[in-house]
Scaffold this active site. Structure first.
Site, PDB file in Angstrom:
ATOM      1  N   GLY A   1      42.008 -38.995  61.726  1.00 44.02           N
ATOM      2  CA  GLY A   1      41.747 -38.249  60.499  1.00 44.02           C
ATOM      3  C   GLY A   1      42.274 -38.989  59.283  1.00 44.02           C
TER       4      GLY A   1
ATOM      5  N   LYS B   1      38.136 -28.292  52.938  1.00 42.27           N
ATOM      6  CA  LYS B   1      39.404 -27.720  53.415  1.00 42.27           C
ATOM      7  C   LYS B   1      39.110 -26.432  54.175  1.00 42.27           C
ATOM      8  CE  LYS B   1      44.094 -26.425  51.993  1.00 42.27           C
ATOM      9  NZ  LYS B   1      44.689 -27.193  53.108  1.00 42.27           N
TER      10      LYS B   1
ATOM     11  N   MET C   1      44.546 -38.090  56.983  1.00 42.97           N
ATOM     12  CA  MET C   1      46.003 -38.096  56.905  1.00 42.97           C
ATOM     13  C   MET C   1      46.602 -38.852  58.074  1.00 42.97           C
ATOM     14  SD  MET C   1      47.280 -36.742  54.185  1.00 42.97           S
ATOM     15  CE  MET C   1      48.949 -36.276  54.654  1.00 42.97           C
TER      16      MET C   1
ATOM     17  N   GLY D   1      45.894 -36.575  65.700  1.00 44.52           N
ATOM     18  CA  GLY D   1      44.944 -36.608  64.588  1.00 44.52           C
ATOM     19  C   GLY D   1      44.898 -37.978  63.961  1.00 44.52           C
TER      20      GLY D   1
ATOM     21  N   HIS E   1      41.348 -27.614  45.929  1.00 38.89           N
ATOM     22  CA  HIS E   1      41.184 -28.595  46.997  1.00 38.89           C
ATOM     23  C   HIS E   1      39.701 -28.925  47.162  1.00 38.89           C
ATOM     24  CE1 HIS E   1      45.324 -27.501  48.101  1.00 38.89           C
ATOM     25  NE2 HIS E   1      45.351 -28.650  48.738  1.00 38.89           N
TER      26      HIS E   1
ATOM     27  N   THR F   1      49.964 -30.024  59.313  1.00 34.40           N
ATOM     28  CA  THR F   1      48.816 -29.132  59.416  1.00 34.40           C
ATOM     29  C   THR F   1      49.202 -27.747  58.911  1.00 34.40           C
ATOM     30  OG1 THR F   1      48.195 -30.361  61.409  1.00 34.40           O
ATOM     31  CG2 THR F   1      47.041 -28.291  60.997  1.00 34.40           C
ATOM     32  N   THR F   2      48.290 -27.079  58.203  1.00 27.98           N
ATOM     33  CA  THR F   2      48.579 -25.755  57.660  1.00 27.98           C
ATOM     34  C   THR F   2      47.829 -24.679  58.442  1.00 27.98           C
ATOM     35  OG1 THR F   2      46.829 -26.031  56.009  1.00 27.98           O
ATOM     36  CG2 THR F   2      49.069 -26.637  55.359  1.00 27.98           C
TER      37      THR F   2
ATOM     38  N   PRO G   1      54.152 -27.291  54.736  1.00 26.13           N
ATOM     39  CA  PRO G   1      52.829 -27.210  54.113  1.00 26.13           C
ATOM     40  C   PRO G   1      52.536 -28.384  53.196  1.00 26.13           C
ATOM     41  CG  PRO G   1      53.970 -25.097  53.993  1.00 26.13           C
ATOM     42  CD  PRO G   1      54.972 -26.103  54.466  1.00 26.13           C
TER      43      PRO G   1
END
Length: 267
Positions: free
Chosen positions: A15, A160, A17, A12, A156, A101-102, A127
Site C-alpha cells: 500500500g 478513504k 503508506m 500492507g 481527505h 490503520t484507523t 490515528p
C-alpha cells in the site's frame, strides 16, 4: 535499546503508506526489515517500495511470515476491515503492533489491550503519526477550555474508507476530556437536507470532506463573542508520518498494554 537492530515486519507493504514504512525501516540501521506482508504482491519488498532490493520477499500469510521471521514489531497500515485480525494474530504470536490503520471502536482497543497484557507485551495504535497533527490536537484541546463552541472539518481523498477520520475522532476525544458537554447551535434548528450539520459528537459537530486531489487536512474552528480561532494542519505527503512511526517502533518495546494515540510520546 539493545545494540541489535529491531526486527520489523510490515503489513500492507504494497500500500501507499506501507511502501513508505518499508523505505523508512530500510534506511535506519537501528531497524531491520524481516518480513513484508501484502495480499496483492509477491516480489522483493524493497523493489515494491521503489528502493533497492533488500532480500525480503513479500508474503501473503501474516501468521506464517511472523513465525518464520522472528519479528519483534509489526507495523500495520492496511484497512479497517483487516486490521483487527492482523493485530490479533500479531499479539498472539508475541509480536508488538504499531498501528496506523484507523476505524477502531473503543471496545476493539480494550480487547487488544487485554490481549497484550495477557501476553506481557505492548502496542501502539495511533490515528495519526504526524508531529504537526498531534500538536494540532493538543492545541485544540487547550483552546476548548476557553472557547467551548467548536466544530471540526477534516478533508481527505475520495478513496478513504472511514468517516470521520481517526484523527478527527481522536481530536474530538481530547477536546471532550476538558470541555463540558453542551449542545451548540440554535435549539430549534432543522436540517432541510439530512446530515447538513455533520456528525454529532458530545454536543459539537464533525464534518468529513472527501474529494479527489485532496491528501489530508484538518481544521478545528472555535467561535466566541466577536471572534473565531482556527487551528489547521495540512499533510502533503506520506513521508511526513514516518518520523513518528520510527519513534513508535522503538518505544513499543518498552510498553505493556495498548497505548492509544501518539500524543503520549510528545511532551
Amino acid at each position: 535499546m539493545e545494540n541489535n537492530p529491531i526486527k520489523v515486519a510490515v503489513s500492507g507493504a504494497g500500500g501507499r503508506m506501507g511502501k513508505e514504512v518499508v523505505k523508512m525501516v530500510l534506511a535506519d540501521p537501528e531497524l531491520q526489515l524481516v518480513a513484508a506482508i501484502d495480499a496483492r504482491e509477491a516480489q522483493d519488498a524493497g523493489i515494491l517500495a521503489g528502493a533497492e532490493p533488500c532480500g525480503v520477499a513479500v508474503q501473503t500469510d501474516l501468521e506464517l511470515a511472523l513465525m518464520e521471521s522472528g519479528a519483534q514489531v509489526l507495523v500495520d497500515f492496511t484497512t479497517p476491515q483487516a486490521v483487527m485480525n492482523n493485530i490479533t494474530t500479531a499479539i498472539r504470536a508475541g509480536v508488538r503492533p504499531v498501528v496506523g490503520t484507523t476505524g477502531f471502536a473503543p471496545e476493539d482497543i480494550e480487547a487488544l489491550d487485554k490481549l497484550c497484557r495477557d501476553k506481557g507485551i505492548g502496542g501502539i495504535i495511533a490515528p495519526n503519526f504526524s508531529i504537526g497533527a498531534i500538536l494540532m490536537m493538543k492545541f485544540a484541546a487547550m483552546a476548548s477550555k476557553y472557547m467551548p463552541d467548536v466544530e471540526i472539518i477534516e478533508y481527505h481523498g475520495d478513496q478513504k474508507l472511514d468517516a470521520p477520520s481517526g484523527t478527527a475522532v481522536k481530536t474530538a476525544e481530547l477536546i471532550s476530556e476538558v470541555r463540558k458537554e453542551h449542545k451548540q447551535g440554535n435549539p430549534n434548528e432543522h436540517e432541510t437536507i439530512e446530515g447538513s450539520r455533520g456528525g454529532y459528537y458530545n454536543g459539537f459537530r464533525i464534518h468529513s470532506v472527501r474529494l479527489p486531489g485532496v491528501f489530508a487536512q484538518q481544521e478545528v474552528i472555535f467561535g466566541g463573542h466577536g471572534q473565531t480561532l482556527k487551528i489547521r494542519h495540512d499533510s502533503y505527503e506520506r513521508a511526513g508520518y514516518m518520523p513518528g512511526v520510527n519513534v513508535a517502533v522503538k518505544k513499543v518495546l518498552d510498553l505493556t498494554g495498548i497505548v492509544y494515540g501518539f500524543e503520549h510520546f510528545i511532551d
